[in-house]
Design a protein around this motif. Structure first.
Motif: not given
Length: 112
Positions: A8-24
């Protein structure tokens, strides 16, 4: 043994959103996210603790939300209103006695 797979990481502009996931690879309650920016120490971002408390770094309160899907053994980090200072390598971790396991890290870059 515990395996953690992040995405879920990446490049985003200020003010934007991202969602990271972690599967165990197994069900673990005490999990969360750290981050490390270049030249800085690793810092706790958000976590579910063994005591049932959800912790957030002061710098992300009101912008980031940690959540989980127990059926998928997955923890999420929803990041909103991202700022350039949120740029870092984000690591998922899981506490499974007697040790702490770490994901490989996913890069988050906030830049215009």
């Amino acid at each position: 043994q515990v395996q953690l797979v992040e995405s879920g990481g990446g490049l985003v502009q200020p003010g934007g959103s991202l969602r990271l996931s972690c599967a165990a690879s197994r069900s673990i309650f005490s999990m969360g996210w750290y981050r490390q920016a270049p030249g800085k120490q690793r810092e706790l971002v958000a976590a579910f603790t063994a005591g049932g408390v959800t912790n957030y770094a002061d710098s992300v309160k009101g912008r980031f939300t940690i959540s989980r899907d127990n059926a998928k053994n997955t923890v999420y980090l929803q990041m909103n209103s991202l700022k350039p200072e949120d740029t870092a390598l984000y690591f998922c971790y899981a506490d499974w006695w007697p040790r702490t396991y770490w994901g490989q890290g996913t890069q988050v870059t906030v830049s215009s």
